[in-house]
Design a protein around this motif. Sequence first.
Motif, PDB file in Angstrom:
ATOM      1  N   SER A   1       1.063  -1.283   0.237  1.00 41.03           N
ATOM      2  CA  SER A   1       0.027   0.061   0.155  1.00 41.03           C
ATOM      3  C   SER A   1       0.923   1.200   0.064  1.00 41.03           C
ATOM      4  CB  SER A   1      -0.962  -0.307   1.591  1.00 41.03           C
ATOM      5  OG  SER A   1      -1.413  -1.153   1.605  1.00 41.03           O
ATOM      6  N   VAL A   2       0.392   2.178  -0.621  1.00 43.09           N
ATOM      7  CA  VAL A   2       1.323   3.390  -1.010  1.00 43.09           C
ATOM      8  C   VAL A   2       1.646   4.144   0.472  1.00 43.09           C
ATOM      9  CG1 VAL A   2       1.708   5.841  -1.576  1.00 43.09           C
ATOM     10  CG2 VAL A   2       1.424   3.604  -3.425  1.00 43.09           C
ATOM     11  N   GLU A   3       2.139   4.927   1.150  1.00 44.41           N
ATOM     12  CA  GLU A   3       2.161   5.551   2.581  1.00 44.41           C
ATOM     13  C   GLU A   3       1.214   6.945   1.926  1.00 44.41           C
ATOM     14  OE1 GLU A   3       3.963   4.396   6.069  1.00 44.41           O
ATOM     15  OE2 GLU A   3       1.863   3.878   5.957  1.00 44.41           O
ATOM     16  N   ASN A   4       3.237   7.668   1.201  1.00 47.98           N
ATOM     17  CA  ASN A   4       3.321   8.212   0.560  1.00 47.98           C
ATOM     18  C   ASN A   4       4.545   8.030  -0.889  1.00 47.98           C
ATOM     19  OD1 ASN A   4       4.148  10.622   0.831  1.00 47.98           O
ATOM     20  ND2 ASN A   4       4.319  11.235   2.560  1.00 47.98           N
ATOM     21  N   ILE A   5       3.462   9.056  -1.726  1.00 52.88           N
ATOM     22  CA  ILE A   5       4.431   9.390  -3.251  1.00 52.88           C
ATOM     23  C   ILE A   5       4.361  10.645  -3.492  1.00 52.88           C
ATOM     24  CG2 ILE A   5       2.322   8.977  -4.633  1.00 52.88           C
ATOM     25  CD1 ILE A   5       3.671   7.173  -6.631  1.00 52.88           C
ATOM     26  N   ALA A   6       5.735  10.969  -3.708  1.00 53.09           N
ATOM     27  CA  ALA A   6       5.805  12.731  -4.168  1.00 53.09           C
ATOM     28  C   ALA A   6       7.070  12.951  -5.292  1.00 53.09           C
ATOM     29  CB  ALA A   6       7.066  13.182  -2.696  1.00 53.09           C
ATOM     30  N   ASP A   7       7.707  14.039  -5.460  1.00 53.54           N
ATOM     31  CA  ASP A   7       8.698  14.423  -6.972  1.00 53.54           C
ATOM     32  C   ASP A   7       9.560  13.396  -6.615  1.00 53.54           C
ATOM     33  OD1 ASP A   7       6.246  16.169  -7.760  1.00 53.54           O
ATOM     34  OD2 ASP A   7       7.249  17.882  -7.220  1.00 53.54           O
ATOM     35  N   GLU A   8      10.362  13.036  -5.626  1.00 51.45           N
ATOM     36  CA  GLU A   8      11.445  12.818  -5.125  1.00 51.45           C
ATOM     37  C   GLU A   8      11.190  10.823  -4.953  1.00 51.45           C
ATOM     38  OE1 GLU A   8      10.047  15.038  -3.350  1.00 51.45           O
ATOM     39  OE2 GLU A   8      11.472  16.373  -2.625  1.00 51.45           O
ATOM     40  N   ALA A   9      10.336  10.654  -4.079  1.00 45.45           N
ATOM     41  CA  ALA A   9      10.619   9.697  -3.665  1.00 45.45           C
ATOM     42  C   ALA A   9       8.647   9.098  -3.166  1.00 45.45           C
ATOM     43  CB  ALA A   9      11.109   9.357  -2.624  1.00 45.45           C
ATOM     44  N   ALA A  10       8.949   8.128  -3.049  1.00 39.75           N
ATOM     45  CA  ALA A  10       7.576   7.385  -2.412  1.00 39.75           C
ATOM     46  C   ALA A  10       7.794   6.004  -1.206  1.00 39.75           C
ATOM     47  CB  ALA A  10       7.209   6.557  -3.418  1.00 39.75           C
ATOM     48  N   THR A  11       7.444   5.954  -0.181  1.00 44.58           N
ATOM     49  CA  THR A  11       7.296   5.264   0.580  1.00 44.58           C
ATOM     50  C   THR A  11       5.960   3.917   0.508  1.00 44.58           C
ATOM     51  OG1 THR A  11       5.948   6.866   2.182  1.00 44.58           O
ATOM     52  CG2 THR A  11       8.557   6.185   2.696  1.00 44.58           C
ATOM     53  N   ILE A  12       5.838   2.692   0.635  1.00 47.34           N
ATOM     54  CA  ILE A  12       5.049   1.553   0.377  1.00 47.34           C
ATOM     55  C   ILE A  12       5.186   0.890   2.533  1.00 47.34           C
ATOM     56  CG2 ILE A  12       5.241   1.803  -2.021  1.00 47.34           C
ATOM     57  CD1 ILE A  12       5.840  -1.365  -0.343  1.00 47.34           C
ATOM     58  N   LYS A  13       3.829   0.343   2.542  1.00 48.40           N
ATOM     59  CA  LYS A  13       3.653  -0.284   3.704  1.00 48.40           C
ATOM     60  C   LYS A  13       3.262  -1.556   2.634  1.00 48.40           C
ATOM     61  CE  LYS A  13       1.626  -0.932   8.430  1.00 48.40           C
ATOM     62  NZ  LYS A  13       0.071  -0.417   8.674  1.00 48.40           N
ATOM     63  N   GLY A  14       4.461  -2.998   3.075  1.00 46.19           N
ATOM     64  CA  GLY A  14       3.905  -4.442   2.925  1.00 46.19           C
ATOM     65  C   GLY A  14       3.404  -5.243   3.840  1.00 46.19           C
TER      66      GLY A  14
ATOM     67  N   MET B   1      11.089   1.921   1.031  1.00 48.64           N
ATOM     68  CA  MET B   1      10.945   3.798   0.400  1.00 48.64           C
ATOM     69  C   MET B   1      11.648   3.153  -1.185  1.00 48.64           C
ATOM     70  SD  MET B   1      12.261   7.206   1.939  1.00 48.64           S
ATOM     71  CE  MET B   1      12.184   8.648   1.769  1.00 48.64           C
ATOM     72  N   PHE B   2      11.231   4.028  -1.776  1.00 50.74           N
ATOM     73  CA  PHE B   2      11.584   3.798  -3.638  1.00 50.74           C
ATOM     74  C   PHE B   2      12.192   5.615  -3.434  1.00 50.74           C
ATOM     75  CE2 PHE B   2       8.603   0.496  -3.530  1.00 50.74           C
ATOM     76  CZ  PHE B   2       8.881  -0.353  -3.525  1.00 50.74           C
ATOM     77  N   SER B   3      13.370   5.681  -4.789  1.00 48.55           N
ATOM     78  CA  SER B   3      13.907   6.702  -4.942  1.00 48.55           C
ATOM     79  C   SER B   3      13.526   6.992  -6.068  1.00 48.55           C
ATOM     80  CB  SER B   3      15.479   7.062  -4.474  1.00 48.55           C
ATOM     81  OG  SER B   3      15.445   8.101  -5.250  1.00 48.55           O
ATOM     82  N   HIS B   4      12.759   7.911  -6.662  1.00 49.95           N
ATOM     83  CA  HIS B   4      12.972   8.732  -8.353  1.00 49.95           C
ATOM     84  C   HIS B   4      14.265   8.745  -8.273  1.00 49.95           C
ATOM     85  CE1 HIS B   4       8.372   8.558  -7.414  1.00 49.95           C
ATOM     86  NE2 HIS B   4       8.574   7.439  -7.699  1.00 49.95           N
ATOM     87  N   ILE B   5      15.017   8.397  -8.681  1.00 47.88           N
ATOM     88  CA  ILE B   5      16.524   9.153  -8.806  1.00 47.88           C
ATOM     89  C   ILE B   5      16.625   9.973  -9.826  1.00 47.88           C
ATOM     90  CG2 ILE B   5      17.163   6.213  -8.395  1.00 47.88           C
ATOM     91  CD1 ILE B   5      17.921   5.686 -10.970  1.00 47.88           C
ATOM     92  N   ASP B   6      15.769  10.149 -10.601  1.00 54.08           N
ATOM     93  CA  ASP B   6      16.310  11.638 -11.620  1.00 54.08           C
ATOM     94  C   ASP B   6      15.970  12.476 -10.761  1.00 54.08           C
ATOM     95  OD1 ASP B   6      17.275  10.084 -13.845  1.00 54.08           O
ATOM     96  OD2 ASP B   6      15.143   9.808 -14.914  1.00 54.08           O
ATOM     97  N   GLN B   7      15.414  12.178  -9.655  1.00 55.76           N
ATOM     98  CA  GLN B   7      14.382  14.076  -9.043  1.00 55.76           C
ATOM     99  C   GLN B   7      15.777  14.495  -8.001  1.00 55.76           C
ATOM    100  OE1 GLN B   7      12.174  15.432 -10.781  1.00 55.76           O
ATOM    101  NE2 GLN B   7      11.721  13.629 -11.880  1.00 55.76           N
ATOM    102  N   ASN B   8      16.739  13.404  -7.642  1.00 58.06           N
ATOM    103  CA  ASN B   8      16.747  13.315  -6.318  1.00 58.06           C
ATOM    104  C   ASN B   8      18.465  13.352  -6.031  1.00 58.06           C
ATOM    105  OD1 ASN B   8      15.688  12.776  -3.346  1.00 58.06           O
ATOM    106  ND2 ASN B   8      16.349  10.802  -3.530  1.00 58.06           N
ATOM    107  N   MET B   9      19.185  13.165  -6.714  1.00 54.67           N
ATOM    108  CA  MET B   9      20.429  12.526  -6.241  1.00 54.67           C
ATOM    109  C   MET B   9      21.194  13.902  -7.911  1.00 54.67           C
ATOM    110  SD  MET B   9      20.654   9.992  -5.984  1.00 54.67           S
ATOM    111  CE  MET B   9      22.520   9.256  -6.739  1.00 54.67           C
TER     112      MET B   9
END
Lengths: 129, 161
Positions: free
Chosen positions: B93-106, B121-129
Amino acid sequence: MSLSREEIYEKVKDTLVDALGVDDDEVTEDARLMEDLGAESIDFLDIVFRLEKAFDIKIPREELFPGDNVLGDSDLIVDGKVTEAGLAQLTEQMPHVDFSEFAKDPDINKIGDLFKVSSILGYIEGKLN
Amino acid sequence: MRWIWIDKFIEFESGKRAVAIKNISLAEEHLHDHFPGFPVMPASLIIEAMAQTGGILVGEAKDYSEKVILAKITRATFHDLALPGDQLKLEASVENIADEAATIKGTVYCNDRVLGEIQMMFSHIDQNMGGLEFPEENFVFNEQFMSMLKIYRPDTSSNHT
């Protein structure tokens, strides 16, 4: 929403315990997020997400922790040191952080030491009140 | 070829939650060594299955325009062992999704019991590095992987059940 400093502290503590997997007695006001609590860059974003939820606020990126607008700017960082202009920008951007000690030797590698639990408390307090 | 470690999706609500199935087979070689005579699916591979489930959920939410990379396993708790012949149901389940990253609860289920709980937590690497550039091509959701995803769609896979 008006919360006392203790209430804010408790929520911040819970946030850091969850985000960083640390014990709650490790989360003291003086604890440094990176050095003492083991935070890495991705953790800062995780902390921001959780604080937004815990306090029902919006935290603009760059406000709580330094972002690419300073750290990625070659005019503001020269030879691994933050320039005076860089320091001025950081100070303005982050009034909740005490830069006075850092200013004596503004080595970019030490910037992580600036971010303490107390900086988050100060930021949230400023944000809520 | 990308390494696909889940078998199919059985539920998918865009940007909210996804449920995938992973069947554990004794034919999988890793079970022969983990452990000899006592095959148990390593927790790290259960986490990988959740990362694929959650990663696709997060990727789909932005039409696969971002390069979604697993950035952090915030917490992973396991209550039981996953054995050959078991079927894992992985709910993200998505807990949070933003431009740079997202968190899920599994949550991982096996025989309708909770086998494990994983936050990541997942990173949208193009937005973040911090200015670091990555190849323009989306190497996470590349063409081959996207074609694999088509068979995951519940509306088509349900025809076979």
